[in-house]
Design a protein around this motif. Structure first.
Motif, short mmCIF file in Angstrom:
data_model
loop_
_atom_site.label_atom_id
_atom_site.label_comp_id
_atom_site.label_asym_id
_atom_site.label_seq_id
_atom_site.Cartn_x
_atom_site.Cartn_y
_atom_site.Cartn_z
N GLN A 15 0.84 -1.20 0.00
CA GLN A 15 0.00 0.00 0.00
C GLN A 15 0.87 1.26 0.00
O GLN A 15 0.58 2.24 -0.69
CB GLN A 15 -0.91 0.00 1.23
CG GLN A 15 -1.94 1.12 1.25
CD GLN A 15 -2.99 0.98 0.18
OE1 GLN A 15 -3.43 -0.12 -0.13
NE2 GLN A 15 -3.36 2.10 -0.43
N LEU A 16 1.97 1.22 0.77
CA LEU A 16 2.84 2.39 0.88
C LEU A 16 3.69 2.62 -0.36
O LEU A 16 3.87 3.76 -0.80
CB LEU A 16 3.75 2.24 2.11
CG LEU A 16 3.11 2.42 3.49
CD1 LEU A 16 4.07 2.00 4.58
CD2 LEU A 16 2.68 3.87 3.68
N LEU A 17 4.23 1.55 -0.91
CA LEU A 17 5.24 1.67 -1.96
C LEU A 17 4.72 1.48 -3.39
O LEU A 17 5.36 1.93 -4.34
CB LEU A 17 6.38 0.68 -1.70
CG LEU A 17 7.13 0.86 -0.38
CD1 LEU A 17 8.15 -0.25 -0.19
CD2 LEU A 17 7.81 2.22 -0.32
N LEU A 18 3.59 0.79 -3.53
CA LEU A 18 3.09 0.50 -4.88
C LEU A 18 1.81 1.23 -5.24
O LEU A 18 1.54 1.45 -6.42
CB LEU A 18 2.87 -1.01 -5.05
CG LEU A 18 4.10 -1.93 -4.95
CD1 LEU A 18 3.71 -3.37 -5.20
CD2 LEU A 18 5.18 -1.50 -5.95
N ALA A 19 0.99 1.54 -4.23
CA ALA A 19 -0.31 2.19 -4.52
C ALA A 19 -0.09 3.58 -5.13
O ALA A 19 0.77 4.34 -4.66
CB ALA A 19 -1.14 2.28 -3.26
#
Length: 245
Positions: A240-244
């Motif tokens: 969620q933090l790095l790809l969203a």
């Protein structure tokens, strides 16, 4: 639950209190690296090779349209292996093998009063016993993830080419097609986080064992269960933090 999490963070805080010399940690970390890395590499390579092979076959099975080029098979396998299968599925196996070993080892030391003996000698037993395990885990698990990724892609290549699902040229072209370097960085970030979680949670459960031999088994089981749950939660949060977008 909240009380247990608080105790866990207090446990981590004691890792850096009254530390031993660098030379002592160096020897202990090397021993743990041998146990965690060399002892696990065969299992990781075996499982990841078959995962890569099965993923290739199942991806090809779902490519029902003749308009989809064959190289898309290896492209899908590459993304699945690098983003999820190599770091996360291997973390579950790592927790089962290394995590249970850490918990049972520390639990046995606790019930046989070896930990108390270290405390009597003025040694910070948490720092002496646990810190080398966490450092070794953070060093070795990313290497195991890289090994798993290579073996999975190799297994997919072997099965795909030997069974006629995809030609060797198409498989290699698919691996190179639309390649995003950040996926590898993301996998290595996940591997460092997972390595820390498995080693620290397993150490916490083993160190706080109370009772006899039966409780050592219970602690070992709890270590694996808690580690796997923590890995899956961290997996979602990192994605969620790095790809969203």
């Amino acid at each position: 639950m909240i009380k247990e999490i608080g105790k866990y963070f207090m446990f981590l805080g004691n890792l850096f209190v009254n530390r031993e010399s660098f030379k002592t940690y160096y020897k202990l970390v090397l021993e743990e690296c041998m146990n965690m890395g060399i002892g696990t590499v065969f299992l990781v390579a075996l499982v990841s090779t078959f995962i890569g092979a099965v993923t290739t076959v199942q991806t090809a099975y779902n490519m029902v349209s003749s308009f989809i080029p064959d190289y898309v098979i290896s492209q899908v396998v590459r993304e699945m292996v690098i983003l999820e299968l190599a770091p996360t599925i291997m973390a579950v196996i790592y927790a089962g093998k290394v995590g249970s070993s850490i918990a049972s080892g520390l639990g046995t030391m606790r019930i046989t009063e070896q930990v108390d003996a270290l405390e009597v000698m003025g040694i910070n037993s948490i720092s002496y016993l646990v810190l080398p395990k966490i450092i070794a885990s953070i060093l070795m698990y990313p290497l195991l993830v890289i090994t798993a990724g290579v073996c999975a892609l190799f297994g997919g290549y072997l099965v795909g080419t030997l069974t006629g699902i995809i030609s060797p040229n198409d498989f290699v072209y698919g691996l190179r097609s639309s390649y995003n370097e950040f996926t590898v960085v993301f996998a290595l970030i996940k591997s460092v986080v997972f390595a820390f979680l498995v080693a620290s949670i397993s150490s916490y459960k083993g160190y706080n064992t109370q009772g006899g031999a039966l409780e050592v088994g219970v602690s070992s089981t709890q270590a694996v269960t808690s580690s796997v749950i923590a890995v899956l939660i961290a997996d979602y949060l990192l994605a969620q933090l790095l790809l969203a977008k």
